[in-house]
Design an enzyme around this catalytic site. Structure first.
Site, mmCIF file in Angstrom:
data_model
loop_
_atom_site.group_PDB
_atom_site.id
_atom_site.type_symbol
_atom_site.label_atom_id
_atom_site.label_comp_id
_atom_site.label_asym_id
_atom_site.label_seq_id
_atom_site.Cartn_x
_atom_site.Cartn_y
_atom_site.Cartn_z
ATOM 1 C CG HIS A 1 0.122 2.397 -9.387
ATOM 2 N ND1 HIS A 1 -0.163 1.826 -8.165
ATOM 3 C CD2 HIS A 1 -0.966 3.147 -9.698
ATOM 4 C CE1 HIS A 1 -1.356 2.220 -7.761
ATOM 5 N NE2 HIS A 1 -1.865 3.038 -8.671
ATOM 6 C CD1 TRP B 1 -12.791 -5.299 -9.942
ATOM 7 C CD2 TRP B 1 -12.012 -4.453 -11.853
ATOM 8 N NE1 TRP B 1 -12.119 -6.304 -10.606
ATOM 9 C CE2 TRP B 1 -11.635 -5.804 -11.784
ATOM 10 C CE3 TRP B 1 -11.618 -3.699 -12.973
ATOM 11 C CZ2 TRP B 1 -10.897 -6.441 -12.784
ATOM 12 C CZ3 TRP B 1 -10.881 -4.323 -13.970
ATOM 13 C CH2 TRP B 1 -10.527 -5.678 -13.869
ATOM 14 N NE ARG C 1 -7.897 0.587 4.506
ATOM 15 C CZ ARG C 1 -7.875 1.906 4.640
ATOM 16 N NH1 ARG C 1 -8.331 2.482 5.743
ATOM 17 N NH2 ARG C 1 -7.411 2.675 3.676
ATOM 18 N NE ARG D 1 -7.341 1.897 -6.178
ATOM 19 C CZ ARG D 1 -6.181 1.991 -5.565
ATOM 20 N NH1 ARG D 1 -5.101 2.318 -6.233
ATOM 21 N NH2 ARG D 1 -6.089 1.754 -4.275
ATOM 22 C CG LEU E 1 9.679 -17.069 -4.522
ATOM 23 C CD1 LEU E 1 9.222 -17.155 -3.057
ATOM 24 C CD2 LEU E 1 10.357 -15.712 -4.752
ATOM 25 C CG ASP F 1 -2.002 1.024 1.149
ATOM 26 O OD1 ASP F 1 -2.342 1.468 0.033
ATOM 27 O OD2 ASP F 1 -2.514 1.433 2.215
ATOM 28 N N GLY F 2 0.361 2.279 -0.662
ATOM 29 C CA GLY F 2 1.011 3.598 -0.596
ATOM 30 C C GLY F 2 1.546 4.117 -1.917
HETATM 31 C C1 FPP Z 1 -1.919 0.011 -3.426
HETATM 32 O O1 FPP Z 1 -1.487 1.341 -3.327
HETATM 33 C C2 FPP Z 1 -1.329 -0.607 -4.578
HETATM 34 C C3 FPP Z 1 -2.029 -1.151 -5.614
HETATM 35 C C4 FPP Z 1 -3.501 -1.163 -5.681
HETATM 36 C C5 FPP Z 1 -1.330 -1.723 -6.763
HETATM 37 C C6 FPP Z 1 -0.094 -2.496 -6.452
HETATM 38 C C7 FPP Z 1 0.756 -2.476 -7.656
HETATM 39 C C8 FPP Z 1 2.101 -2.433 -7.678
HETATM 40 C C9 FPP Z 1 2.943 -2.538 -6.478
HETATM 41 C C10 FPP Z 1 2.825 -2.274 -8.948
HETATM 42 C C11 FPP Z 1 2.464 -3.250 -9.964
HETATM 43 C C12 FPP Z 1 2.724 -4.617 -9.549
HETATM 44 C C13 FPP Z 1 2.820 -5.614 -10.425
HETATM 45 C C14 FPP Z 1 3.068 -6.971 -9.928
HETATM 46 C C15 FPP Z 1 2.727 -5.357 -11.862
HETATM 47 P P1 FPP Z 1 -2.559 2.506 -3.473
HETATM 48 O O2 FPP Z 1 -2.616 2.902 -4.890
HETATM 49 O O3 FPP Z 1 -3.847 2.082 -2.839
HETATM 50 O O4 FPP Z 1 -1.867 3.627 -2.611
HETATM 51 P P2 FPP Z 1 -2.577 4.765 -1.777
HETATM 52 O O5 FPP Z 1 -3.128 4.128 -0.547
HETATM 53 O O6 FPP Z 1 -1.438 5.686 -1.470
HETATM 54 O O7 FPP Z 1 -3.625 5.391 -2.643
#
Ligand code: FPP
Length: 224
Positions: free
Chosen positions: A29, A61, A178, A63, A122, A12-13
């Site tokens: 991302h 979805w 959470r 978003r 792995l 997250d983040g």
């Molecule tokens: C949550 O952060 C992250 C996601 C919903 C996407 C996770 C994706 C990646 C780590 C990169 C792509 C990975 C692969 C395997 C291709 P958020 O967007 O909810 O962050 P926020 O809480 O700051 O809004």
């Protein structure tokens, strides 16, 4: 020292990192993907056998379409560029969640799973369009359809993680406490670490620190 077979991560983040540093959630991302690569390397270094990464939830979805498209393009390019390398490193890729994406992405995911299916160093479970409540409802439906007794052993047979041990350790970055509908059954006894850093800032040293702390926890599993 506690054995460590399976680490699960809520990454997250990204969005906040992107807005803060590049004025764009999607840039977060992109940066987050670099952390994914660092964490895979460190997981292998620590001889951990299973890594489950929450990449896209059933709730994601909601978003904006632009962000969803960006995420799936990122994934597609990542697989196209890296699947051979993952395979050479003896990494097995498994998708958990429902694969109802474009036919192009679905077939790329299927071929990535097929190519790496025999690897043993792995196993990476990539949770995509995954939600624990949906997973549990589907498992109960299967129990009912097959007229099986409802018990833990039978239910586990219908989870998407049926062949692997439950996570010993769950890490969530991004300073939020959470579970966001992630592996709700499987984490019943996991040790949970909520990390303040945003996912793109989280690195192999932070990860190793959590691993070290986990290894020294007294795990009781209800005993004393
Ligand atoms: C949550 O952060 C992250 C996601 C919903 C996407 C996770 C994706 C990646 C780590 C990169 C792509 C990975 C692969 C395997 C291709 P958020 O967007 O909810 O962050 P926020 O809480 O700051 O809004």
């Amino acid at each position: 020292m506690n054995p460590l077979k399976h680490v699960a991560i809520i990454m997250d983040g990204n969005g906040r990192w992107g807005l803060k540093n590049k004025n764009s959630r999607n840039a977060g991302h992109k940066e987050g993907l670099k952390t994914v690569e660092k964490i895979i390397k460190e997981t292998i270094k620590n001889k951990i056998k299973f890594l489950t990464l929450y990449a896209f939830s059933t709730e994601n979805w909601k978003r904006p379409k632009k962000e969803i498209n960006f995420l799936f393009n990122l994934l597609e390019n990542f697989l196209k560029e890296k699947i051979e390398d993952l395979n050479n490193k003896k990494i097995k890729l498994k998708i958990i969640g429902k694969k109802n994406f474009s036919s192009r992405l679905t077939s790329l995911l299927n071929s990535s799973e097929r190519i790496t299916s025999k690897n043993k160093r792995l196993q990476i479970n990539l949770a995509l369009n995954y939600g624990a409540k949906t997973e549990l409802i589907n498992a109960f439906k299967e129990l009912k359809r097959n007229k099986e007794i409802i018990n833990e052993k039978n239910l586990k047979k219908y989870l998407q993680t049926k062949d692997i041990p439950d996570p010993d350790l769950l890490i969530r970055t991004g300073n939020t406490k959470r579970l966001s509908n992630f592996l709700l059954w499987q984490i019943a006894y996991s040790e949970i670490f909520f990390e303040k850093k945003l996912w793109p800032d989280f690195n192999e040293r932070d990860y190793y620190k959590v691993i070290k702390k986990y290894k020294n926890i007294k795990r009781n599993f209800g005993n004393i």
